[in-house]
Every structure is written in structure tokens, then in C-alpha cells.
Design an enzyme around this catalytic site. Structure first.
Site, mmCIF file in Angstrom:
data_model
loop_
_atom_site.group_PDB
_atom_site.id
_atom_site.type_symbol
_atom_site.label_atom_id
_atom_site.label_comp_id
_atom_site.label_asym_id
_atom_site.label_seq_id
_atom_site.Cartn_x
_atom_site.Cartn_y
_atom_site.Cartn_z
ATOM 1 N N LEU A 65 65.128 39.621 35.856
ATOM 2 C CA LEU A 65 63.740 39.708 36.320
ATOM 3 C C LEU A 65 62.771 38.811 35.556
ATOM 4 C CD1 LEU A 65 63.366 43.530 37.089
ATOM 5 C CD2 LEU A 65 63.781 41.653 38.689
ATOM 6 N N ASN A 96 68.475 38.235 29.817
ATOM 7 C CA ASN A 96 68.091 36.817 29.739
ATOM 8 C C ASN A 96 66.592 36.610 29.913
ATOM 9 O OD1 ASN A 96 68.523 37.729 32.407
ATOM 10 N ND2 ASN A 96 68.736 35.645 33.179
ATOM 11 N N ASP A 306 73.639 39.946 41.978
ATOM 12 C CA ASP A 306 73.443 38.942 40.917
ATOM 13 C C ASP A 306 72.107 38.238 41.111
ATOM 14 O OD1 ASP A 306 74.180 37.782 38.524
ATOM 15 O OD2 ASP A 306 75.194 36.095 39.466
ATOM 16 N N GLY A 325 71.411 29.816 40.106
ATOM 17 C CA GLY A 325 70.950 31.161 40.439
ATOM 18 C C GLY A 325 70.357 31.292 41.818
#
Length: 416
Positions: A65, A96, A306, A325
Site C-alpha cells: 500500500l 515495502n 499481489d 508490479g
């Protein structure tokens, strides 16, 4: 919020009402009564929706997030609202952020940001300090602050001795170690799956071997140390075989697969669209079919979106330079129903709770009301208007979907 849910088909193999169409009376966050055409003498709010199905609340085992540090990509508040409207009553938050979530105070910070939200947040603490792979982070302290697992998001633990020590140490407090598996030396400068497509496009390839050799190593370490190991987002046929063999040996290993690896292949890369730059990379149709088979035979324990928001400045650029991503919460259910049966999808979207030691209650009287509401028959196309995240980097834009999420009920609150 007290209410009556009308004419809902229950999809929950652990419930005595599985596959039955019933009404539910929910009172003070618990299921008070389940039956046919329940009376509403208290003039409660009624929820009545087209072709309504409900299941145990879904759990996503890998969500990024941004906050703290990357709020331009996503905030915890908005991210949890997105998760709620996407059908998830709980998410495991990856570490992360900036700074990396690698200590007790950072765990407490992200937990506090999720107070009073309908979707619950379960933090994953970093396995190593600053996720640099040099020294173990404060695992026990983070466990006491309610971290549910420990892993460095999308980073391989290059030092096998460090992973060995982590597996041994975590056993003292029944901790779960998460080991993303990709050999960095074999990956090299690769950006997509190594194969026919990468050769044709002139993009540097990442061999399937990069993943498989690390999974094999990590499973050998687990066999030596004991403990619990979770391998996230596997992507190759051989990876499925390796984990199946380890389970047959009795090792405590679990794994997940990302939605996009079950639905898409590297064939989507022909347009050099960086939305499809993910890690691990999209693989071949043979790998995709093996992953589907791994879901159906139980080798793969859970499915994750993911979800990883990336701002446009770092995504819409030259393929080699773009960040890896994709967002995935909003599209997860609709994409999965195009490749898997409904009961399998629901089972794999709820099974992760047991692995991460999160309370998991069947839909029956007296239990907490933690439920997802959906229509599995709706057909639609995923467009920009369906993206609720701050970042818009979805691999599923323009993709035909099956099944629509209505919302969730959890923590005594309804989100539709």
C-alpha cells in the site's frame, strides 16, 4: 450495524448451510439466526441483491500500500477501502514502505492506521533489517506487535545461512517465514520470462530456473531446520512439482500464486506495455496450465492479488526502466472466475487465514459475521472506471470478467 441479509446462497464448505439459499440475521457483528424468510419485527435494514451469494470473508496474503513513505502510490485508508469493495475482509500488508516495516514501532504504526476500518490489516514484518538481506530484523518484537509473518517483499534471501537461522529462530515463537524465491545472479538484467516471446521482442529474459533453483534451495533448508515456510507467488510448472514433492515429505511448506499468473501469459507482452511488467514475470501457457492444476490438486494453498500500486512516473516509461508490479484487488474475483470454478476460487481466497494464523469462522449461528457478498454470474469488462486505487497500473484493463463483488460485512460494519 444490525441487519437481515435476504435470500443469500452460502458458499462455505465448513458451514451446515453450504449451497443453501437462506436469510441471515446479523446482530452486533455476529450471526444471530439463519433461516428461510426470517421475520423482521425490529425494522432492521435489509440487504437484498440480485443473485446474492455469500462466503467467509476473503483474505489476500500479499498487498502493498505504500504508506508510510509512498502515499502518492496508495494510502492505508484508501487501500483498505479498495480491499473492502473488492470483497476482502482481511489483507496481509507487505513491509515495502519507507522506511521498511522492520521493527515493532513500524508494525504498531500501520496497525493504528487501520483502526476502525471494515477490512482488517495484518502486517508482514521484514525478515531482514531494511530488507537488505544482511541481518535479521527484530522478529520476536514484531510478533509481539501482531506481525503475522516475516519476509522481504519480492527480494530473495541470497545468504542461505541467514534463511537457515531465521527458520530456526522463528520456531521459538511459531513464526512463519516468507521466502520470495528468485536467484538474482541467474535473473541478471532480465525483465520478462526467457523464451520465444522475449527473444522475438529483444527483451532480456529471466529463466524459470531462477525461481526453481531458489525454491529447491529453500526447501532443502526447511528440511534441515524444520519450522514453517511460505513461498509466495510461484510462477512455473517445475515450482509446483518441487513444492508438491516437499509436501509429500511432510514439510511445513505453503505457497501462493498471483491472479495474473493464473490468467495471463507472456504473450501479452507483444505491445511492450509496462503494465505487464511484474515479478515473477508472466510465464508460458504451459506454466499457466500447471499453476491451474496445482490449484485444483491442492499443491497451491492460496491465491493472492499481489496488489502493488506503482505511480505513473515509475510505470509508464521504457520497459527496462519501469518498476515491477500491478494492482489487483479490484479485478481479482472477476478474473479468477474466468479460469476456475466458484467453490475453488472461494476456498483459495479464504485458505490463507489458517496459514497466517488468522481467525477463520464458518457461516453459522453464533459465529462472528465476517462475510463477502457477490454475484458469480455477472459478465462485464474491467475498465478505468472500475479502478478504485490511487495508482492505475492494472494488467487487466480491457479484460472480460465474470462475477461481481457487492461488498463485505465485517467488524460490525457493512460496505457495499
Amino acid at each position: 450495524m444490525n441487519l437481515i441479509v435476504r435470500a443469500a446462497k452460502i458458499i462455505d464448505a465448513k458451514s451446515p448451510f453450504h449451497n443453501q439459499i437462506v436469510d441471515l440475521h446479523i446482530d452486533l457483528g455476529s450471526i444471530k439466526k439463519i433461516g428461510i424468510k426470517l421475520s423482521n419485527t425490529e425494522n432492521l435494514t435489509e440487504v437484498s441483491l440480485d443473485n446474492l451469494h455469500i462466503s467467509q470473508g476473503w483474505f489476500d496474503s500479499s498487498v502493498s500500500l505504500g504508506e508510510p513513505g509512498f502515499e502518492d502510490r496508495e494510502t492505508i485508508t484508501n487501500g483498505l477501502q479498495v480491499a473492502a469493495k473488492s470483497g476482502f475482509t482481511g489483507i496481509a500488508l507487505q513491509p515495502n514502505a519507507y522506511p521498511i516495516i522492520d521493527n515493532q514501532s513500524q508494525i504498531q504504526f500501520v496497525k493504528s492506521k487501520a483502526d476502525n476500518m471494515t477490512t482488517e490489516l495484518f502486517p508482514i514484518g521484514a525478515l531482514t533489517k531494511e530488507s537488505l538481506g544482511k541481518d535479521l530484523a527484530e522478529l520476536y518484537d514484531m510478533k509481539n506487535a501482531e506481525a503475522v509473518a516475516f519476509g522481504d517483499y519480492n527480494k530473495n534471501t541470497d545468504n542461505p545461512n541467514l534463511l537457515k537461522i531465521a527458520l530456526q529462530y522463528a520456531q521459538d515463537f511459531d513464526g512463519l517465514v516468507v521466502a520470495f524465491s528468485q536467484d538474482n545472479d541467474i535473473k541478471g538484467q532480465g525483465v520478462v520470462n526467457e523464451g520465444v516471446v522475449s527473444t522475438r521482442l529483444g527483451l532480456k529474459g529471466i529463466p524459470a530456473l531462477a525461481e526453481e533453483i531458489q525454491i529447491a534451495r529453500n526447501l532443502f533448508l526447511l528440511e534441515y531446520t524444520g519450522g514453517k515456510l511460505h513461498i509466495p507467488t510461484i510462477s512455473t510448472s517445475k515450482s509446483v512439482d518441487l513444492i508438491q514433492a516437499a509436501k509429500n515429505k511432510g514439510l511445513q511448506v505453503t505457497c501462493s500464486v498471483a491472479v495474473h499468473h493464473l490468467v495471463l501469459t507472456d504473450a501479452t507482452l507483444d505491445g511492450f506495455d509496462t503494465r505487464y511488467k511484474v515479478t515473477p514475470p508472466l510465464r508460458t501457457e504451459t506454466d499457466r496450465q500447471a499453476l491451474i492444476a496445482g490449484i485444483l490438486n491442492g499443491t497451491i494453498d492460496m491465491i493472492t492479488s499481489d496488489h502493488n500500486p506503482i505511480d505513473i512516473e515509475h510505470k509508464k516509461m521504457e520497459f527496462d526502466l519501469a518498476k515491477y508490479g500491478t494492482i489487483g484487488l479490484e479485478s481479482a474475483f472477476g478474473a479468477l472466475l474466468t479460469v476456475l470454478p466458484l467453490e475453488v476460487v472461494v476456498e483459495k481466497l479464504t485458505a490463507g487465514k489458517a496459514v497466517f494464523q488468522i481467525e477463520n469462522q464458518a457461516i453459522q449461528e453464533g459465529n462472528k459475521a465476517n462475510i463477502t457478498l457477490f454475484n458469480p454470474e455477472a459478465n462485464w469488462t474491467f475498465g478505468k472506471e472500475n479502478i478504485l486505487s490511487k495508482s492505475k497500473n492494472s494488467v487487466f484493463l480491457g479484460t472480460a470478467m465474470k462475477g461481481k463483488v457487492y461488498g463485505i460485512y465485517n467488524q460490525g460494519k457493512l460496505v457495499l
